[in-house]
Design a protein around this motif. Structure first.
Motif, PDB file in Angstrom:
ATOM      1  N   LEU A  64      10.419  -4.780   3.469  1.00 23.14           N
ATOM      2  CA  LEU A  64      11.322  -4.664   2.321  1.00 23.14           C
ATOM      3  C   LEU A  64      10.590  -4.028   1.142  1.00 23.14           C
ATOM      4  CD1 LEU A  64      14.008  -5.227   0.884  1.00 23.14           C
ATOM      5  CD2 LEU A  64      13.120  -7.506   0.344  1.00 23.14           C
ATOM      6  N   ARG A  65       9.354  -4.456   0.888  1.00 27.80           N
ATOM      7  CA  ARG A  65       8.570  -3.869  -0.195  1.00 27.80           C
ATOM      8  C   ARG A  65       8.353  -2.381   0.037  1.00 27.80           C
ATOM      9  NH1 ARG A  65       4.302  -1.525  -1.387  1.00 27.80           N
ATOM     10  NH2 ARG A  65       3.468  -1.702   0.706  1.00 27.80           N
ATOM     11  N   LYS A  66       8.070  -1.999   1.260  1.00 27.26           N
ATOM     12  CA  LYS A  66       7.850  -0.590   1.579  1.00 27.26           C
ATOM     13  C   LYS A  66       9.139   0.217   1.437  1.00 27.26           C
ATOM     14  CE  LYS A  66       3.919  -1.067   4.682  1.00 27.26           C
ATOM     15  NZ  LYS A  66       3.402  -0.766   6.032  1.00 27.26           N
ATOM     16  N   LEU A  67      10.261  -0.362   1.815  1.00 35.94           N
ATOM     17  CA  LEU A  67      11.550   0.313   1.659  1.00 35.94           C
ATOM     18  C   LEU A  67      11.824   0.587   0.187  1.00 35.94           C
ATOM     19  CD1 LEU A  67      14.295   1.274   2.867  1.00 35.94           C
ATOM     20  CD2 LEU A  67      15.108  -1.055   2.460  1.00 35.94           C
ATOM     21  N   LEU A  68      11.599  -0.402  -0.650  1.00 34.05           N
ATOM     22  CA  LEU A  68      11.805  -0.219  -2.092  1.00 34.05           C
ATOM     23  C   LEU A  68      10.822   0.808  -2.654  1.00 34.05           C
ATOM     24  CD1 LEU A  68      12.406  -3.926  -3.122  1.00 34.05           C
ATOM     25  CD2 LEU A  68      14.113  -2.116  -2.833  1.00 34.05           C
ATOM     26  N   ALA A  69       9.597   0.806  -2.170  1.00 34.31           N
ATOM     27  CA  ALA A  69       8.603   1.786  -2.626  1.00 34.31           C
ATOM     28  C   ALA A  69       9.013   3.204  -2.214  1.00 34.31           C
ATOM     29  CB  ALA A  69       7.230   1.448  -2.053  1.00 34.31           C
ATOM     30  N   ARG A  70       9.549   3.359  -1.011  1.00 35.92           N
ATOM     31  CA  ARG A  70       9.997   4.692  -0.567  1.00 35.92           C
ATOM     32  C   ARG A  70      11.162   5.183  -1.411  1.00 35.92           C
ATOM     33  NH1 ARG A  70       9.120   2.441   4.519  1.00 35.92           N
ATOM     34  NH2 ARG A  70      11.333   2.008   4.820  1.00 35.92           N
ATOM     35  N   ARG A  71      12.037   4.285  -1.798  1.00 35.60           N
ATOM     36  CA  ARG A  71      13.190   4.689  -2.626  1.00 35.60           C
ATOM     37  C   ARG A  71      12.757   5.143  -4.011  1.00 35.60           C
ATOM     38  NH1 ARG A  71      17.981   0.420  -1.163  1.00 35.60           N
ATOM     39  NH2 ARG A  71      18.346   1.245   0.929  1.00 35.60           N
ATOM     40  N   PHE A 105      -1.619  -4.337  10.866  1.00 38.11           N
ATOM     41  CA  PHE A 105      -0.634  -3.317  11.224  1.00 38.11           C
ATOM     42  C   PHE A 105       0.285  -2.979  10.053  1.00 38.11           C
ATOM     43  CE2 PHE A 105      -1.832  -4.983  15.425  1.00 38.11           C
ATOM     44  CZ  PHE A 105      -2.262  -3.783  15.986  1.00 38.11           C
ATOM     45  N   LEU A 106       0.542  -3.950   9.181  1.00 40.24           N
ATOM     46  CA  LEU A 106       1.383  -3.694   8.014  1.00 40.24           C
ATOM     47  C   LEU A 106       0.677  -2.826   6.977  1.00 40.24           C
ATOM     48  CD1 LEU A 106       3.008  -7.205   7.429  1.00 40.24           C
ATOM     49  CD2 LEU A 106       4.095  -5.161   8.382  1.00 40.24           C
ATOM     50  N   CYS A 107      -0.629  -2.919   6.895  1.00 44.01           N
ATOM     51  CA  CYS A 107      -1.384  -2.231   5.842  1.00 44.01           C
ATOM     52  C   CYS A 107      -1.858  -0.830   6.229  1.00 44.01           C
ATOM     53  CB  CYS A 107      -2.584  -3.072   5.436  1.00 44.01           C
ATOM     54  SG  CYS A 107      -2.103  -4.555   4.563  1.00 44.01           S
ATOM     55  N   ARG A 108      -1.424  -0.318   7.334  1.00 42.13           N
ATOM     56  CA  ARG A 108      -1.880   1.013   7.740  1.00 42.13           C
ATOM     57  C   ARG A 108      -1.322   2.099   6.836  1.00 42.13           C
ATOM     58  NH1 ARG A 108      -1.179   2.065  13.736  1.00 42.13           N
ATOM     59  NH2 ARG A 108      -2.469   3.842  13.210  1.00 42.13           N
ATOM     60  N   SER A 109      -0.205   1.831   6.177  1.00 39.86           N
ATOM     61  CA  SER A 109       0.366   2.776   5.225  1.00 39.86           C
ATOM     62  C   SER A 109       0.973   1.985   4.077  1.00 39.86           C
ATOM     63  CB  SER A 109       1.446   3.632   5.893  1.00 39.86           C
ATOM     64  OG  SER A 109       2.141   4.386   4.922  1.00 39.86           O
ATOM     65  N   ALA A 110       0.864   2.537   2.883  1.00 41.72           N
ATOM     66  CA  ALA A 110       1.408   1.856   1.708  1.00 41.72           C
ATOM     67  C   ALA A 110       2.921   1.969   1.630  1.00 41.72           C
ATOM     68  CB  ALA A 110       0.788   2.424   0.440  1.00 41.72           C
ATOM     69  N   VAL A 111       3.504   3.008   2.220  1.00 47.67           N
ATOM     70  CA  VAL A 111       4.947   3.197   2.112  1.00 47.67           C
ATOM     71  C   VAL A 111       5.659   3.372   3.456  1.00 47.67           C
ATOM     72  CG1 VAL A 111       4.946   4.102  -0.243  1.00 47.67           C
ATOM     73  CG2 VAL A 111       4.649   5.667   1.657  1.00 47.67           C
ATOM     74  N   ARG A 112       4.967   3.856   4.469  1.00 46.05           N
ATOM     75  CA  ARG A 112       5.624   4.039   5.765  1.00 46.05           C
ATOM     76  C   ARG A 112       5.757   2.713   6.481  1.00 46.05           C
ATOM     77  NH1 ARG A 112       2.011   8.472   8.099  1.00 46.05           N
ATOM     78  NH2 ARG A 112       1.863   6.863   9.669  1.00 46.05           N
ATOM     79  N   SER A 113       6.866   2.534   7.172  1.00 47.10           N
ATOM     80  CA  SER A 113       7.112   1.318   7.923  1.00 47.10           C
ATOM     81  C   SER A 113       6.092   1.167   9.045  1.00 47.10           C
ATOM     82  CB  SER A 113       8.522   1.369   8.522  1.00 47.10           C
ATOM     83  OG  SER A 113       8.705   0.327   9.456  1.00 47.10           O
ATOM     84  N   ALA A 114       5.730  -0.064   9.341  1.00 45.86           N
ATOM     85  CA  ALA A 114       4.825  -0.325  10.460  1.00 45.86           C
ATOM     86  C   ALA A 114       5.471   0.080  11.775  1.00 45.86           C
ATOM     87  CB  ALA A 114       4.456  -1.804  10.494  1.00 45.86           C
ATOM     88  N   PHE A 115       6.801   0.098  11.805  1.00 47.50           N
ATOM     89  CA  PHE A 115       7.506   0.463  13.024  1.00 47.50           C
ATOM     90  C   PHE A 115       7.467   1.967  13.271  1.00 47.50           C
ATOM     91  CE2 PHE A 115       9.431  -3.505  11.524  1.00 47.50           C
ATOM     92  CZ  PHE A 115       9.092  -4.320  12.599  1.00 47.50           C
TER      93      PHE A 115
END
Length: 169
Positions: free
Chosen positions: A126-133, A56-66
């Motif tokens: 957290l990694r995805k949040l930093l990637a989105r920024r 579920f975490l890997c469905r998107s490289a930058v979008r949150s799983a939530f």
């Protein structure tokens, strides 16, 4: 990073069960020992649990799983259902125990594994949040009908938009 978390957690689960059962480092154990079988089952359960989280975490490289959600891909959901069914059959049925050399796990082991799964979610989010920024999103140009696009800045003051790629502040 998620693979390293899975490997670390599987090993920690293995030694958690051994230590909880009274085993001490350096003591030999037979592969038929019920404590050893329970420890290997905990190791397998940790891998399965974290792989379910990982899918579920890997469905998107930058979008949150939530925000991505659990639905959208019925094959993933069927796969997770099959995975959960198999680990329960392997762990809690006599034929699963006999065939694969496993042993039933107490609830304490599953409770021990849960924070590791939550930690993996927290680290990946957290990694995805930093990637989105860090993600550069082009701003629309005033004269471009297909924006957002990486159009070169228009000449003259106020023309075009800074898409973050031109080097202008």
């Amino acid at each position: 990073m998620t693979a390293q978390c899975s490997i670390l957690n599987a090993n920690i689960a293995f030694f958690f069960v051994l230590h909880s059962g009274g085993w001490q480092y350096g003591t030999d154990m037979a592969s038929s020992d019920p404590l050893y079988r329970q420890a290997t089952t905990a190791c397998l359960a940790a891998i399965v649990l974290l792989q379910i989280v990982n899918v579920f975490l890997c469905r998107s490289a930058v979008r949150s799983a939530f925000t991505t959600g659990l639905g959208g891909n019925s094959l993933i959901l069927w796969g997770v259902l099959l995975e959960v069914s198999l680990i329960l059959l392997i762990t809690y049925t006599p034929w699963g125990n006999l065939l694969l050399g496993t042993a039933p796990l107490p609830v304490a082991v599953w409770l021990f594994l849960l924070p590791w799964a939550l930690g993996m979610i927290a680290l990946e989010e957290l990694r995805k949040l930093l990637a989105r920024r860090r993600l550069v999103i082009p701003k629309p140009c005033e004269d471009c009908p297909v924006c957002p696009c990486p159009c070169p800045p228009a000449r003259g003051a106020g023309g075009g938009a800074d898409n973050g790629l031109s080097g202008r502040g």
